[in-house]
Design a protein around this motif. Structure first.
Motif, PDB file in Angstrom:
ATOM      1  N   SER A 249      53.261  49.165  42.170  1.00 35.97           N
ATOM      2  CA  SER A 249      52.214  48.889  41.178  1.00 35.97           C
ATOM      3  C   SER A 249      51.431  50.126  40.792  1.00 35.97           C
ATOM      4  O   SER A 249      50.437  50.035  40.072  1.00 35.97           O
ATOM      5  CB  SER A 249      51.250  47.843  41.755  1.00 35.97           C
ATOM      6  N   ARG A 250      51.894  51.315  41.267  1.00 32.39           N
ATOM      7  CA  ARG A 250      51.120  52.519  41.012  1.00 32.39           C
ATOM      8  C   ARG A 250      50.970  52.797  39.520  1.00 32.39           C
ATOM      9  O   ARG A 250      49.920  53.276  39.083  1.00 32.39           O
ATOM     10  CB  ARG A 250      51.811  53.703  41.698  1.00 32.39           C
ATOM     11  N   LYS A 251      51.993  52.481  38.728  1.00 33.28           N
ATOM     12  CA  LYS A 251      51.942  52.840  37.307  1.00 33.28           C
ATOM     13  C   LYS A 251      50.921  52.030  36.522  1.00 33.28           C
ATOM     14  O   LYS A 251      50.563  52.402  35.410  1.00 33.28           O
ATOM     15  CB  LYS A 251      53.328  52.645  36.687  1.00 33.28           C
ATOM     16  N   TYR A 252      50.435  50.916  37.097  1.00 42.45           N
ATOM     17  CA  TYR A 252      49.447  50.112  36.373  1.00 42.45           C
ATOM     18  C   TYR A 252      48.006  50.580  36.636  1.00 42.45           C
ATOM     19  O   TYR A 252      47.068  50.036  36.043  1.00 42.45           O
ATOM     20  CB  TYR A 252      49.554  48.634  36.778  1.00 42.45           C
ATOM     21  N   PHE A 253      47.861  51.559  37.518  1.00 43.08           N
ATOM     22  CA  PHE A 253      46.518  51.985  37.905  1.00 43.08           C
ATOM     23  C   PHE A 253      46.180  53.340  37.314  1.00 43.08           C
ATOM     24  O   PHE A 253      47.061  54.164  37.033  1.00 43.08           O
ATOM     25  CB  PHE A 253      46.383  52.050  39.431  1.00 43.08           C
ATOM     26  N   ILE A 264      39.792  45.815  41.263  1.00 47.26           N
ATOM     27  CA  ILE A 264      40.962  45.924  40.391  1.00 47.26           C
ATOM     28  C   ILE A 264      40.579  46.160  38.933  1.00 47.26           C
ATOM     29  O   ILE A 264      41.289  46.831  38.181  1.00 47.26           O
ATOM     30  CB  ILE A 264      41.847  44.658  40.533  1.00 47.26           C
ATOM     31  N   ALA A 265      39.420  45.646  38.510  1.00 45.17           N
ATOM     32  CA  ALA A 265      39.012  45.792  37.115  1.00 45.17           C
ATOM     33  C   ALA A 265      38.632  47.217  36.771  1.00 45.17           C
ATOM     34  O   ALA A 265      38.594  47.582  35.593  1.00 45.17           O
ATOM     35  CB  ALA A 265      37.839  44.859  36.822  1.00 45.17           C
ATOM     36  N   THR A 266      38.329  48.043  37.784  1.00 46.90           N
ATOM     37  CA  THR A 266      37.992  49.446  37.528  1.00 46.90           C
ATOM     38  C   THR A 266      39.168  50.376  37.780  1.00 46.90           C
ATOM     39  O   THR A 266      39.110  51.553  37.417  1.00 46.90           O
ATOM     40  CB  THR A 266      36.825  49.875  38.432  1.00 46.90           C
ATOM     41  N   MET A 267      40.256  49.842  38.378  1.00 48.56           N
ATOM     42  CA  MET A 267      41.391  50.695  38.727  1.00 48.56           C
ATOM     43  C   MET A 267      42.563  50.578  37.749  1.00 48.56           C
ATOM     44  O   MET A 267      43.380  51.496  37.652  1.00 48.56           O
ATOM     45  CB  MET A 267      41.878  50.363  40.144  1.00 48.56           C
ATOM     46  N   VAL A 268      42.694  49.451  37.045  1.00 49.88           N
ATOM     47  CA  VAL A 268      43.842  49.283  36.144  1.00 49.88           C
ATOM     48  C   VAL A 268      43.655  50.134  34.898  1.00 49.88           C
ATOM     49  O   VAL A 268      42.590  50.706  34.654  1.00 49.88           O
ATOM     50  CB  VAL A 268      43.994  47.800  35.761  1.00 49.88           C
ATOM     51  N   LYS A 269      44.712  50.212  34.113  1.00 51.67           N
ATOM     52  CA  LYS A 269      44.657  50.976  32.868  1.00 51.67           C
ATOM     53  C   LYS A 269      43.522  50.468  31.985  1.00 51.67           C
ATOM     54  O   LYS A 269      43.151  49.295  32.015  1.00 51.67           O
ATOM     55  CB  LYS A 269      45.988  50.851  32.120  1.00 51.67           C
ATOM     56  N   GLU A 270      42.979  51.380  31.219  1.00 52.32           N
ATOM     57  CA  GLU A 270      41.800  51.067  30.414  1.00 52.32           C
ATOM     58  C   GLU A 270      42.063  49.923  29.448  1.00 52.32           C
ATOM     59  O   GLU A 270      41.171  49.115  29.174  1.00 52.32           O
ATOM     60  CB  GLU A 270      41.362  52.319  29.657  1.00 52.32           C
ATOM     61  N   GLU A 271      43.330  49.805  28.908  1.00 52.53           N
ATOM     62  CA  GLU A 271      43.641  48.767  27.936  1.00 52.53           C
ATOM     63  C   GLU A 271      43.509  47.364  28.532  1.00 52.53           C
ATOM     64  O   GLU A 271      43.341  46.381  27.800  1.00 52.53           O
ATOM     65  CB  GLU A 271      45.066  48.964  27.384  1.00 52.53           C
ATOM     66  N   MET A 272      43.598  47.244  29.891  1.00 54.37           N
ATOM     67  CA  MET A 272      43.583  45.920  30.519  1.00 54.37           C
ATOM     68  C   MET A 272      42.239  45.569  31.169  1.00 54.37           C
ATOM     69  O   MET A 272      42.039  44.433  31.592  1.00 54.37           O
ATOM     70  CB  MET A 272      44.675  45.854  31.607  1.00 54.37           C
ATOM     71  N   ARG A 273      41.318  46.526  31.262  1.00 55.95           N
ATOM     72  CA  ARG A 273      40.133  46.319  32.081  1.00 55.95           C
ATOM     73  C   ARG A 273      39.286  45.159  31.593  1.00 55.95           C
ATOM     74  O   ARG A 273      38.918  44.268  32.371  1.00 55.95           O
ATOM     75  CB  ARG A 273      39.295  47.598  32.124  1.00 55.95           C
ATOM     76  N   TYR A 274      38.972  45.135  30.312  1.00 53.26           N
ATOM     77  CA  TYR A 274      38.057  44.107  29.814  1.00 53.26           C
ATOM     78  C   TYR A 274      38.688  42.724  29.864  1.00 53.26           C
ATOM     79  O   TYR A 274      38.048  41.742  30.231  1.00 53.26           O
ATOM     80  CB  TYR A 274      37.615  44.454  28.392  1.00 53.26           C
ATOM     81  N   SER A 275      40.013  42.667  29.475  1.00 52.10           N
ATOM     82  CA  SER A 275      40.706  41.371  29.516  1.00 52.10           C
ATOM     83  C   SER A 275      40.803  40.854  30.944  1.00 52.10           C
ATOM     84  O   SER A 275      40.550  39.665  31.213  1.00 52.10           O
ATOM     85  CB  SER A 275      42.113  41.518  28.917  1.00 52.10           C
TER      86      SER A 275
END
Length: 673
Positions: A249-253, A264-275
């Motif tokens: 799962s490293r590529k999603y962070f 998790i909401a602060t570690m994932v890619k920026e495009e997914m954080r708010y959703s």
């Protein structure tokens, strides 16, 4: 250790020490004496304050009195004993200098709030009675109470085990510890209930649960994932904190700058954080599965389409309250690919349009959910604001009440200080009066016994043991329990008569050694003139008794001498050194026709109207006195009224005494027939 504790303290510093479990006070007073000596040796001008506490109120009361038996002299150096203790009858009392540095109080170490900002805690031989959980709590409590670099002193059989991260070991043999500058959570146990504190305790509880059941939880997670899922996924709690990661799962962070977080909401890619943050909140509230499709993110400089879903976990029970987050890549045509490159196929165009419509629909759904969440958050914020406003009003009111209470307490404190000063003045006057009374009673050489209404001994003077077998510990005991040294005298019965009649009794009594006393019993009256007991006094009258016996003996001897004088058949006179008549016998009064009133105390030359006033008689008697002649006889002419002159023979004898000036002259008259 004590000199090191004092070394870095400034002049005028208030040294605070807490001794929990003080028992009867021996440890407290010993520690106070040692610290006082160290302060004197270091010439430190500081104030010392010790807080001695115990759950046993009787033990606190015993410690507060500061009275100990005479046997402590065997364990205390004579110099310390003389300086810090004062002997009172058969006990030692701690000095005022040490007693005023200590505050004794009843205190439950487990339930009551601790003393804070103390430089040292001495808790010896107390923790051995507690279980490990209580020892851990007390370890945090002591850490909270101590100032930075404060000293903790435990008993030789005590330790904190795994809690030593709060302290640095100074001496493992004597169990000396120094407080480390780390965070302790003990404060939450002693604050009032509030939403903030409740939340904080809840977080602490969650952390402790996860820690204690870690192995069980991890096994449950792995078993559930093996049975149901293979894509990359995460197990998080309701706040989004990652508990477990499965798959590559490293590529999603994407690590964000700033403070490190496992949310998790602060570690994932920026495009997914708010959703992701939005669906996590919704899933936590609704406990329903939610899926977001067609999310485009840039991974390794390539655009990838993802579907991610969240699912609240209900089973197994060990995982209840956690949420499963799943990431799944799907094939999609890149958005930036020109339509001309796709081909002229109508089916491909329709597919592209459907993807765009789905993406737009998903975006609208997310926007709608975001708006709902914002409105809900606004309502919650408004409600929270109202609650805070209400709480602020309550706090303001409480603050005003506390200010009023503070003013009242200040006024009360001033009154207490005034009353205390008055009481101190009265106490000093009472102590002075007591000293005066003690010195008065001791200087009168009179034995006093003060009895209450039950004839129990209230007080006695130092001379009483000569008459009664009494010791200091007999104060408070009935007088009837003691043995007296008096012959045929019942003090208890006489005292009972005083209580019945309110009268006075005086009588002479004799001890078994033959000493005589005048015993006087009077009622003991209070300032309200109430009879509250009996006062028994003994005055030594042995000398008076001896004097009376001597007077009786002298009187008997005088009567004996007078009897001899009267038995002599001739006129007789007894003269002193000044030739005054001391006495005469009846024959003298008869022969020379004079009376005792005319004779006794009169000069011999003035007797019988001067008939004895002759130069020859004066010279003869003077010769006996001045020259020390024991006796002398001579002849004189004497004119008797009606009988004319007659010859009289005088025999004068010197009567010697111990003092020559007190010698007497015996004159015997013999007349011619």
């Amino acid at each position: 250790m004590i000199p090191e504790l004092l070394a870095d303290k400034p002049e005028g510093y208030n040294l605070r020490i807490w001794i929990p479990g003080c028992s009867s006070g021996e440890e407290v007073y010993s520690l106070a004496i040692i610290i006082q000596e160290c302060m004197n040796n270091a010439r430190k001008n500081m104030t010392l304050q010790l807080f001695a506490t115990d759950i046993d109120e009787d033990a606190v009361l015993t410690a507060r009195t500061g009275l100990y038996p005479l046997s402590i002299a065997e364990d205390i150096h004579p110099e310390r004993l003389k300086r810090f203790f004062k002997q009172e009858e058969n006990r030692y009392r701690i000095s005022k200098e040490i007693r005023e540095t200590i505050i004794f109080a009843s205190h439950d170490l487990i339930k009551d709030p601790p003393f804070i900002k103390v430089d040292m805690i001495s808790c010896r031989n107390l923790l051995i009675y507690f279980e490990n959980s209580l020892q851990k709590k007390i370890s945090n409590l002591f850490h909270f109470s101590l100032l930075p670099n404060g000293i903790l002193f435990l008993g030789p059989s005590e330790s904190f085990g795994s809690n030593t991260n709060l302290y640095t070991v100074l001496n493992s043999k004597w169990k000396l510890y120094k407080r480390r500058d780390v965070i302790s959570k003990v404060w939450a146990n002693f604050l009032p209930n509030s939403s903030i504190i409740t939340a904080a305790k809840a977080r602490a509880d969650l952390t402790s649960i996860v820690g204690s059941e870690k192995s069980v939880m991890i096994n449950s997670i792995e078993k559930m994932l093996l049975e149901n899922y293979t894509p990359p996924c995460f197990i998080v709690n309701e706040k989004g904190d990652i508990i477990y990661i499965n798959g590559r799962s490293r590529k999603y962070f994407e690590l964000a700058t700033g403070e490190v977080s496992l949310n998790i909401a602060t570690m994932v890619k920026e495009e997914m954080r708010y959703s992701l943050r939005a669906v996590l909140r919704q899933a936590a509230k609704t406990k329903e599965d939610i899926t977001i499709e067609g999310v485009r993110v840039i991974i390794n400089d390539e655009q990838v389409t993802l579907n991610f879903g969240v699912r609240p976990i209900e089973e197994p029970g060990a995982l209840q309250g956690l949420i499963l987050v799943i990431f799944e890549e799907v094939n999609a045509i890149p958005v930036d690919t020109p339509l001309s490159n796709i081909g002229d196929s109508s089916s491909n165009a329709v597919t592209r349009i459907d993807e765009l419509e789905n993406e737009l629909k998903s975006t609208k759904v997310q926007l709608f959910r975001t708006i709902e969440e914002i409105e809900l958050s606004y309502m919650e914020t408004a409600a929270a604001n109202e609650e805070l406003h209400s709480a602020n009003e309550e706090l303001q009111s409480s603050n005003e009440e506390m200010e009023t209470s503070r003013e009242e307490m200040q006024s009360l404190y001033e009154e207490v200080v005034t009353v205390n000063n008055e009481l101190q003045t009265k106490l000093n006057e009472l102590a002075h009066s007591n000293d005066d009374m003690t010195n008065l009673l001791n200087s009168t050489e009179i034995a006093f016994i003060f009895l209450d209404s039950n004839l129990n001994i209230m007080r006695y003077t130092p001379l009483v043991p000569r008459l009664v077998n009494i010791i200091p510990s007999d104060v408070g005991r009935p007088l009837a329990h003691l043995v007296t040294k008096l012959r045929k005298t019942d003090i208890v019965r006489e005292a009972q008569r005083i209580l019945e009649t309110y009268g006075h009794i005086e009588k002479e009594v004799e001890t078994i050694e033959g000493v005589w006393y005048l015993m006087r019993l009077t009622p003991y009256r209070t300032s309200e003139n109430m009879v509250a007991g009996v006062v028994v006094s003994f005055v030594n009258i042995s000398k008076l008794k001896a004097l009376n016996l001597l007077n009786t003996e002298l009187r008997d001897r005088r009567d004996y001498a007078f009897s001899i004088i009267e038995a002599i058949g001739f006129p007789l006179l007894v003269l002193d050194g000044d030739f005054k008549v001391i006495t005469a016998n009846l024959d003298f009064y008869r022969v020379f026709q004079v009376t005792p009133l005319e004779t006794e105390g009169t000069l011999i030359s003035q007797l019988s109207k001067g008939r004895w006033n002759t130069r020859e008689l004066e010279e003869k008697i003077t010769t006996i006195i001045t020259e020390g002649i024991s006796s002398q006889s001579f002849l004189l002419d004497y004119e008797f009224p009606g009988d004319g002159n007659k010859k009289i023979y005088l025999d004068a004898y010197r009567i010697n005494s111990k003092k020559p000036s007190a010698d007497l002259i015996l004159v015997i008259f013999k007349t011619e027939n």
